[in-house]
Design an enzyme around this catalytic site. Structure first.
Site, PDB file in Angstrom:
ATOM      1  N   GLY A  72     -16.038  -4.766  10.379  1.00 45.25           N
ATOM      2  CA  GLY A  72     -16.337  -5.797  11.358  1.00 45.25           C
ATOM      3  C   GLY A  72     -15.824  -7.165  10.964  1.00 45.25           C
ATOM      4  O   GLY A  72     -15.827  -8.081  11.769  1.00 45.25           O
ATOM      5  N   ASP A 116       3.626   1.851  -1.248  1.00 42.89           N
ATOM      6  CA  ASP A 116       4.316   2.084  -2.522  1.00 42.89           C
ATOM      7  C   ASP A 116       3.361   2.571  -3.615  1.00 42.89           C
ATOM      8  O   ASP A 116       3.661   3.527  -4.342  1.00 42.89           O
ATOM      9  CB  ASP A 116       4.991   0.800  -3.009  1.00 42.89           C
ATOM     10  CG  ASP A 116       6.244   0.468  -2.195  1.00 42.89           C
ATOM     11  OD1 ASP A 116       6.604   1.269  -1.320  1.00 42.89           O
ATOM     12  OD2 ASP A 116       6.838  -0.596  -2.453  1.00 42.89           O
ATOM     13  N   THR A 117       2.215   1.882  -3.749  1.00 47.34           N
ATOM     14  CA  THR A 117       1.422   2.110  -4.974  1.00 47.34           C
ATOM     15  C   THR A 117      -0.080   2.263  -4.758  1.00 47.34           C
ATOM     16  O   THR A 117      -0.821   2.401  -5.737  1.00 47.34           O
ATOM     17  CB  THR A 117       1.626   0.925  -5.948  1.00 47.34           C
ATOM     18  OG1 THR A 117       1.120  -0.281  -5.348  1.00 47.34           O
ATOM     19  CG2 THR A 117       3.084   0.747  -6.306  1.00 47.34           C
ATOM     20  N   GLU A 176       0.664 -12.913   2.216  1.00 47.13           N
ATOM     21  CA  GLU A 176      -0.395 -12.979   1.212  1.00 47.13           C
ATOM     22  C   GLU A 176       0.074 -13.774  -0.007  1.00 47.13           C
ATOM     23  O   GLU A 176      -0.697 -14.515  -0.626  1.00 47.13           O
ATOM     24  CB  GLU A 176      -0.735 -11.545   0.777  1.00 47.13           C
ATOM     25  CG  GLU A 176      -2.158 -11.324   0.309  1.00 47.13           C
ATOM     26  CD  GLU A 176      -2.409  -9.840   0.134  1.00 47.13           C
ATOM     27  OE1 GLU A 176      -3.204  -9.269   0.896  1.00 47.13           O
ATOM     28  OE2 GLU A 176      -1.801  -9.236  -0.775  1.00 47.13           O
ATOM     29  N   GLY A 195       0.785  -1.220   0.000  1.00 51.60           N
ATOM     30  CA  GLY A 195       0.000   0.000   0.000  1.00 51.60           C
ATOM     31  C   GLY A 195       0.821   1.277   0.000  1.00 51.60           C
ATOM     32  O   GLY A 195       0.524   2.225  -0.733  1.00 51.60           O
TER      33      GLY A 195
END
Length: 666
Positions: free
Chosen positions: A51, A21-22, A85, A19
């Site tokens: 939630g 970075d780009t 991830e 996030g």
């Protein structure tokens, strides 16, 4: 582009990126381009409801995405979140074949593969943390995790990816456009799961496919109609997959009949339609009227392809789509329905009625489900042909029975076929019964059951006369049954017909009224009617004679054609004094008509056609004051008794070649 409940994938694309970075630059532009191209795209926090537990939702989204795009930027490896991830993304690639597209954004593939440059710096930090860990178990766990991250980066770098500096001279906008094109190619541009064996689909879809591709600016609506299980939805999916790219927006709304019957079902359909057409944008709709306005606004400004699957009520069309004048020039609508007359002729360009598969196609489709190949295995050909004959061109039946018999022995096949003669297959009937359940009232349901049990193959006008006399509004009822493909009328012979599996469904509904005692059912036919009237269940027959349903139908019209029992020995017509029409055609064991027939003062028709062993008429026949028609053709052994009050054949009067007509003058 739209998703559908028929697909195992919730997303077309999963975006993995760092996030910091780009997020607000390259990845944001890429996300926007993918969504505008119609790809349902998951982007971490933007796609997760408040939630929800982030890790669980991310893991679920990875598994439910058809392709993952991994944006490998300079500081990608410094994010443990990104590395964690990446591991399941590659696992899905290996276990399920989910596509992975690495994007090398201002980094070299070799740096990723060998962990050099900024990647080397990130891993030096991780290795230092491992060395600093004092707890042995924790240290081992961290070391294994770092090892897995390195392996994942090597693996992703070895995949065919796209390098910014090598594409479009480094121009990001052009680079993003090419990424979208590659994603489309990897998807093979199919968004709905097709049936595994599309036999004969090209021929059945040719005309509508040409209509979808005609390039005209005319707004068009086509209805694909037919009985349940005939393949309407399969054809619609096939056409959608071939043509959705030709339109600025598209949506496939599946199972509208079922969804609209649920709480807020129509509103949910409106939301899905808007989300599909508006490329993932979610609209807040609180009632169907508000949704109609929003849908109208969305459809007016873009050329769309919309499929409305399994529609059975006009209000569903109004709430989801509305009238033709909403649509932008060139838009096309496909509707699948079991109701032939749901739409007025002025509202539809074409009504395409799907016909059943012919024998060769049926055998091939059945074989794929039963044997995993396009023809039966040795020793099963005759049995397969019997099943195909039973299914009578209905794809649903071929699939269900093929799957249920797959891998079974000949003995099981033989037993299953014998069972089908008495009790139809439950899963098939459940699908077909939807049309029966959708009939608007008990009047039409009872009319359908009467025809299925007693009047298939009978003249339409004759049937109307009979059933009108029993309190039915038969003409409008037949009209409603034809509308739902539960009944057809022969154009040449004016006789009532229905697919034999539809007839089996109707008779099974009646059989379920009393599975053990036929006498407890509202309608009887052929051998079971014979068994009941033979005295085997006299007590139940007596009770039945007082019930309105049987009094009006079964006891006014009794068809014992082809009964093989000794009818003359055991039939007692005193149990059915209100009988008006008696059919004993081709009862080859009938030697004489029981004398008890004389009690049938209301009998209008007595049909003894083909009773080749009938030797005499009863002496009580002169009591049949209402008898209008006596059919005796094919009764070659019949002779008249002397010294009785029975009429001679001369008195009966010959009618052409098919029987005799007699008016009692007594």
């Amino acid at each position: 582009m739209a998703t559908t409940s028929a697909s195992p994938f919730a997303y077309h694309v999963f975006l993995s990126f760092r996030g910091q970075d780009t997020r607000k630059t390259f990845t944001d532009h890429l996300y926007t381009a993918l969504v505008q191209a119609g790809f349902q795209t998951f982007r971490d926090k933007d796609s997760i409801e408040r939630g929800k537990y982030l890790n669980l939702e991310l893991s679920k989204a990875i598994k439910e995405s058809r392709i993952s795009i991994v944006v490998l930027s300079k500081n990608y490896a410094s994010s443990t979140w990104c590395l964690n991830e990446l591991v399941p993304i590659l696992e899905c690639n290996k276990s399920r074949g989910a596509a992975v597209l690495p994007i090398f954004y201002d980094v070299e593939p070799s740096d990723v593969r060998k962990q050099e440059g900024s990647f080397k710096k990130a891993f030096e930090k991780y290795e230092n943390e491992v060395e600093a860990e004092r707890d042995p178990d924790r240290k081992m766990e961290l070391a294994e995790r770092v090892k897995g991250w390195k392996a994942a980066l090597r693996q992703v770098a070895d995949l065919t990816g796209m390098v910014l500096k090598n594409e479009a001279d480094g121009h990001e906008s052009k680079f993003i456009k090419k990424i979208v094109e590659v994603v489309g190619d990897k998807m093979k541009r199919t968004v709905l799961n097709d049936a595994p064996h599309l036999i004969g689909i090209d021929l059945r879809a040719t005309d509508i496919n040409s209509w979808l591709q005609d390039g005209s600016n005319d707004v068009g609506i086509v209805a694909i109609c037919g009985i349940g299980g005939i393949g309407k939805t399969t054809i619609a999916k096939y056409l959608y997959n071939l043509n959705f790219e030709r339109f600025e927006g598209s949506s496939f709304l599946a199972s509208i009949r079922e969804v609209s019957g649920q709480p807020d079902g129509l509103v949910r359909l409106q939301r899905q339609l808007l989300s599909d057409i508006l490329k993932g944008k979610k609209e807040k709709i609180y009632n169907a009227d508000q949704g109609i306005v929003r849908v109208k606004e969305a459809l007016r400004c873009r050329k769309v392809l919309v499929v409305l699957d399994d529609v059975d009520q006009v209000d569903q069309l109004d709430a989801v789509l509305g009238m033709r004048d909403w649509l932008y020039p060139g838009s096309k609508i496909i509707i699948t329905t079991r109701r032939k007359q749901l739409l007025k002729a002025s509202e539809v360009d074409t009504v395409d009625e799907v016909v059943g598969m012919h024998h060769t196609e049926s055998l091939e489709l059945f074989s794929w489900y039963a044997f995993g190949q396009d023809h039966p295995i040795e020793g099963y050909m005759d049995y397969s042909k019997r099943v195909v004959h039973y299914c009578d061109g209905l794809p649903l039946a071929l699939q269900v029975l093929g799957s249920s018999l797959s891998g079974e022995s000949i003995d099981v096949w033989e037993s299953a076929l014998k069972k089908l003669e008495s009790i139809p297959e439950g899963e098939i009937l459940k699908k077909l019964k939807i049309s029966y359940d959708s009939l608007q009232d008990d009047h039409d349901k009872n009319l359908f059951l009467n025809i299925a049990c007693l009047f298939v193959g009978k003249d339409k006008d004759w049937t109307i006369t009979i059933l009108d006399g029993c309190g039915f509004y038969t003409k409008i009822g037949i009209h409603n049954l034809i509308d739902r493909y539960l009944l057809t009328v022969g154009q040449r012979d004016n006789k009532l017909w229905m697919h034999h599996l539809i007839q089996d469904m109707g008779r099974e509904i009646v059989r379920q009224e009393s599975t053990e005692e036929p006498g407890g059912r509202s309608r009887l036919w052929q051998q079971e009617a014979f068994n009941v009237l033979s005295g085997k269940t006299v007590r139940i027959i007596y009770l039945m004679s007082t019930s309105m349903a049987l009094l009006l139908i079964s006891l006014k019209m009794l068809d014992l054609s082809h009964s093989h029992g000794l009818v003359s020995d055991i039939l007692d017509f005193s149990l059915v004094p209100n009988l008006e029409r008696l059919v004993l055609k081709h009862c080859i064991n009938l030697i004489e008509v029981p004398e008890s027939i004389g009690v049938l003062q209301r009998l209008v028709l007595l049909n003894l056609k083909g009773c080749q062993n009938l030797r005499k008429l009863p002496t009580t026949i002169h009591r049949l004051k209402s008898l209008d028609k006596l059919i005796l053709s094919g009764c070659s052994k019949l002779y008249d008794l002397d010294n009785t009050k029975a009429p001679t054949l001369t008195q009966l009067g010959l009618i052409a070649d098919f029987g005799f007509k007699w008016k009692s003058n007594t």
